[in-house]
Design a protein around this motif. Structure first.
Motif, mmCIF file in Angstrom:
data_model
loop_
_atom_site.group_PDB
_atom_site.id
_atom_site.type_symbol
_atom_site.label_atom_id
_atom_site.label_comp_id
_atom_site.label_asym_id
_atom_site.label_seq_id
_atom_site.Cartn_x
_atom_site.Cartn_y
_atom_site.Cartn_z
ATOM 1 N N THR A 46 -9.451 10.623 -0.577
ATOM 2 C CA THR A 46 -10.411 9.530 -0.783
ATOM 3 C C THR A 46 -9.811 8.438 -1.659
ATOM 4 O O THR A 46 -9.951 7.238 -1.372
ATOM 5 C CB THR A 46 -11.698 10.070 -1.432
ATOM 6 O OG1 THR A 46 -12.277 11.043 -0.573
ATOM 7 C CG2 THR A 46 -12.693 8.948 -1.678
ATOM 8 N N GLU A 47 -9.128 8.843 -2.727
ATOM 9 C CA GLU A 47 -8.487 7.876 -3.618
ATOM 10 C C GLU A 47 -7.395 7.110 -2.888
ATOM 11 O O GLU A 47 -7.251 5.886 -3.054
ATOM 12 C CB GLU A 47 -7.896 8.580 -4.837
ATOM 13 C CG GLU A 47 -7.262 7.622 -5.838
ATOM 14 C CD GLU A 47 -6.674 8.328 -7.049
ATOM 15 O OE1 GLU A 47 -6.043 7.637 -7.877
ATOM 16 O OE2 GLU A 47 -6.836 9.557 -7.164
ATOM 17 N N ALA A 48 -6.619 7.810 -2.048
ATOM 18 C CA ALA A 48 -5.550 7.157 -1.282
ATOM 19 C C ALA A 48 -6.131 6.121 -0.331
ATOM 20 O O ALA A 48 -5.623 4.995 -0.225
ATOM 21 C CB ALA A 48 -4.752 8.209 -0.517
ATOM 22 N N ASP A 49 -7.185 6.509 0.401
ATOM 23 C CA ASP A 49 -7.852 5.570 1.311
ATOM 24 C C ASP A 49 -8.330 4.339 0.558
ATOM 25 O O ASP A 49 -8.121 3.199 0.991
ATOM 26 C CB ASP A 49 -9.051 6.250 1.979
ATOM 27 C CG ASP A 49 -8.738 6.757 3.367
ATOM 28 O OD1 ASP A 49 -7.939 6.110 4.062
ATOM 29 O OD2 ASP A 49 -9.287 7.798 3.755
ATOM 30 N N TYR A 50 -8.978 4.568 -0.578
ATOM 31 C CA TYR A 50 -9.544 3.449 -1.344
ATOM 32 C C TYR A 50 -8.449 2.526 -1.863
ATOM 33 O O TYR A 50 -8.556 1.298 -1.736
ATOM 34 C CB TYR A 50 -10.383 3.969 -2.513
ATOM 35 C CG TYR A 50 -10.722 2.878 -3.499
ATOM 36 C CD1 TYR A 50 -11.714 1.936 -3.217
ATOM 37 C CD2 TYR A 50 -10.012 2.750 -4.696
ATOM 38 C CE1 TYR A 50 -11.999 0.913 -4.111
ATOM 39 C CE2 TYR A 50 -10.294 1.735 -5.585
ATOM 40 C CZ TYR A 50 -11.286 0.820 -5.292
ATOM 41 O OH TYR A 50 -11.558 -0.198 -6.159
ATOM 42 N N LYS A 51 -7.402 3.113 -2.465
ATOM 43 C CA LYS A 51 -6.353 2.277 -3.050
ATOM 44 C C LYS A 51 -5.660 1.438 -1.989
ATOM 45 O O LYS A 51 -5.417 0.241 -2.177
ATOM 46 C CB LYS A 51 -5.337 3.148 -3.796
ATOM 47 C CG LYS A 51 -5.803 3.601 -5.159
ATOM 48 C CD LYS A 51 -4.656 4.142 -5.994
ATOM 49 C CE LYS A 51 -5.096 4.369 -7.423
ATOM 50 N NZ LYS A 51 -3.980 4.818 -8.290
ATOM 51 N N ALA A 52 -5.308 2.075 -0.864
ATOM 52 C CA ALA A 52 -4.617 1.341 0.200
ATOM 53 C C ALA A 52 -5.507 0.245 0.769
ATOM 54 O O ALA A 52 -5.062 -0.887 0.987
ATOM 55 C CB ALA A 52 -4.175 2.305 1.302
ATOM 56 N N ALA A 101 0.823 -1.215 0.000
ATOM 57 C CA ALA A 101 0.000 0.000 0.000
ATOM 58 C C ALA A 101 0.854 1.260 0.000
ATOM 59 O O ALA A 101 0.345 2.354 -0.293
ATOM 60 C CB ALA A 101 -0.933 -0.003 1.213
ATOM 61 N N GLY A 102 2.132 1.141 0.315
ATOM 62 C CA GLY A 102 3.001 2.302 0.431
ATOM 63 C C GLY A 102 3.188 3.109 -0.840
ATOM 64 O O GLY A 102 3.008 4.334 -0.837
ATOM 65 N N PRO A 103 3.565 2.474 -1.989
ATOM 66 C CA PRO A 103 3.824 3.260 -3.204
ATOM 67 C C PRO A 103 2.656 4.125 -3.664
ATOM 68 O O PRO A 103 2.867 5.308 -3.960
ATOM 69 C CB PRO A 103 4.196 2.186 -4.230
ATOM 70 C CG PRO A 103 4.795 1.079 -3.405
ATOM 71 C CD PRO A 103 3.987 1.065 -2.143
ATOM 72 N N PRO A 104 1.409 3.616 -3.742
ATOM 73 C CA PRO A 104 0.330 4.520 -4.166
ATOM 74 C C PRO A 104 0.076 5.643 -3.169
ATOM 75 O O PRO A 104 -0.283 6.750 -3.566
ATOM 76 C CB PRO A 104 -0.890 3.596 -4.296
ATOM 77 C CG PRO A 104 -0.553 2.372 -3.518
ATOM 78 C CD PRO A 104 0.925 2.222 -3.596
#
Length: 576
Positions: free
Chosen positions: A348-354, A323-326
């Motif tokens: 929001t995108e960061a939360d979703y991707k991780a 999850a670190g790189p995104p």
């Protein structure tokens, strides 16, 4: 790029060379069976026509090394990982055979493949400004008259330091992925290409006894000036130009690496080298990549020596790191002028991707376990095991470009945290522990401090709605700090970077992983009444947390009690 992130793959971008229809049909059929969309692009065409920034892609090349190099050119700037299928007549980089392609793709989306970074180089000369994954070759221009001079004279600099004159056929500047044969022919070394950030300057058929191959860091700027005409080719001719007299070429490591996927169906680097150069690695043994397949584990499997807790810690570590790189990429956009009006969308995108990466990995490895996440995922289960996840603890910090945010992943057994992993992407700090064992930071053991006097201690505070804790603790201690991440607060307590931590209110996903880590390092964690702190599933009731190094705990509780009493008295007087 971490291999576990591949489990969230949504689509394949396939660069297709001529005569690869059978392989493409196999991939498209596999995509339909696995719910993965497939976009095919003929080699030579641009992927921009089908590329969607918000989609998690894997890039696939169908062909030989020429197709693979084209894939590197198009996929790498977008940080799309690359899988090479050898459907051509000659391939070294693309090493998966067509017979294994669907099995290799399944390994990719299961998250059990690995991804390594390959150093690229950036070349500027004449009208060329491009990247390459192999090498830059600068060679003499063959004379029209066979009796004319057949050597080239090149002056080479590393930064501003003169290296020397290279007289001969020319020279190559190679990445670790570049031609091993060229290096060996000049007496140079074999470069192991995985995660190797170097460049090598290699003389070609030198006419000078003292000229030898030279290795430099990829950040070194190499400048080459040609005393006469010379041909320049990048990656075997993917870009090329003719240099005139006194033309200067600038070469350095490219900022963007190529993300290369490795599966158990690829030949290993040394296996490939030994086969192509006729070297035997082991006498009487078949050293092919397929011989390693049995060593790989499918999702849901573990080795006989690995306990459930150990496996959970390993999987949580891999998921958190993936999850670190995104998160780092999106964090870098929060203070960009281009994205400032869209900060909430970025968070929001960061939360979703991780969250998507972490939960996908856990669901594949532990399909019977429950999952509770701060965000949208809530999966109930009859199992006694539940995962508690905060994919982005410290969203306020994240939104303002502050590096103090973390990923928190914990395994609970009957609501008791037993495995904890907290990862800080910006500092690459990974805290982890199993209940009853040692806590570690990047593999090194952690231990709390042994201070007993409050005036010698550094305290960490969480949300403090009326400033009570700060007001009544700042002068009595060496200071109070608020980092904005409850998970990191507990980890820094475990690491001895603070002596105590106070949180006005906590949620399970904020503190479950940190609890395991802090307690494993020797911390005492209670509520304000001195009772053992327990994760509270009732999210409507306040759950205060007091953590300390242990020796300080009674003093801290007494101080908090007196502060509460004083605050109550002041409030009562104000009411009167």
């Amino acid at each position: 790029m971490i291999g576990r992130r591949l489990a969230t793959t949504e689509a394949l971008l396939v660069l297709v060379s001529p005569d690869s229809d059978n392989e493409l049909n196999q991939i498209e059929e596999w995509g339909r069976e696995n719910g993965i969309s497939v976009e095919a692009i003929d080699v030579g065409n641009d992927i921009e026509s089908v590329y969607d920034r918000g989609t998690e892609y894997v890039g696939v090349t169908l062909g030989g090394d020429g197709t693979y190099l084209e894939g590197v050119r198009q996929f790498s700037p977008k940080q799309i990982p690359i899988l090479g299928i050898n459907a051509g007549s000659l391939a070294f980089l693309a090493s998966i055979s067509p017979e294994d392609l669907t099995d290799a793709l399944s390994e990719v989306i299961n998250g059990t493949a690995t991804v390594d970074q390959r150093q690229q180089l950036q070349v500027e000369a004449n009208d060329i400004d491009c990247t390459g994954i192999n090498d830059v070759m600068i060679e003499h221009v063959p004379p029209e008259n066979p009796v004319d001079r057949k050597i080239t004279n090149l002056e080479v600099y590393a930064e501003d330091e003169f290296i020397g004159q290279y007289e001969g056929t020319g020279l190559a500047v190679s990445t670790p992925t570049g031609s091993t044969g060229v290096s060996l022919s000049a007496g140079g070394p074999i470069h192991y290409p995985k995660n190797n950030a170097t460049l090598q300057v290699i003389p070609l058929h030198t006419h000078r006894l003292g000229v030898r191959p030279l290795i430099v860091d990829a950040e070194t700027t190499i400048r080459i000036t040609s005393a006469g005409p010379a041909n320049l080719l990048v990656d075997g001719g993917r870009a090329q130009t003719t240099l005139s007299e006194d033309t200067t070429v600038t070469i350095q490591g490219a900022e963007t690496p190529a993300h290369v996927i490795n599966t158990s169906y690829d030949d290993g680097f040394f296996t490939s080298i030994s086969e192509k150069l006729g070297w035997g690695v082991r006498e009487g043994r078949d050293d092919t990549g397929s011989a390693r397949v049995s060593a790989w584990r499918s999702p849901g499997e573990s080795s006989s020596e690995e306990s459930l807790y150990e496996r959970a810690k390993r999987v949580a570590t891999e998921a958190a790191r993936a999850a670190g790189p995104p998160l780092r990429e999106l964090h870098g956009q929060t203070e960009s002028i281009e994205y400032k009006t869209d900060k909430s969308d970025i968070v929001t995108e960061a939360d979703y991707k991780a969250e998507n990466i972490i939960t996908t990995v856990i669901e594949r490895e532990f399909p019977d376990h429950g999952i509770r996440s701060e965000e949208s995922v809530q999966r109930e289960s009859s199992s006694e095991y539940t995962w508690s996840i905060d994919p982005l603890d410290g969203t306020g910090n994240f939104a303002h470009g502050n590096p103090n945010y973390s990923v928190s992943v914990a395994l609970l057994e009957d609501d008791t945290p037993v495995v904890g992993v907290v990862y800080a992407p910006e500092t690459n700090e990974l805290f982890s522990a199993i209940r009853g064992e040692r806590a570690t930071l990047n593999g090194k053991p952690l231990e709390t401090t042994d201070r007993t006097s409050l005036d010698e201690c550094m305290l960490l505070s969480g949300y403090d709605p009326d400033g009570t804790f700060l007001t009544h603790s700042y002068r009595e201690s060496r200071g109070v700090r608020r980092l904005g991440s409850a998970a990191l607060n507990l980890c820094y307590l475990a690491a001895g970077s603070a002596d105590a931590v106070w949180e006005y209110d906590t949620y399970p996903w904020d503190v479950s992983a940190g609890l395991v880590i802090a307690r494993a390092a020797g911390a005492t964690v209670t509520n304000a009444n001195g009772q053992t702190y327990e994760v509270n599933r009732d999210l409507d009731s306040r759950n205060e947390l007091v953590g300390s190094n242990g020796p300080l705990h009674e003093t801290l509780l007494s101080h908090l009690t007196s502060a509460d009493t004083l605050q109550t008295s002041v409030t009562s007087m104000n009411d009167d």
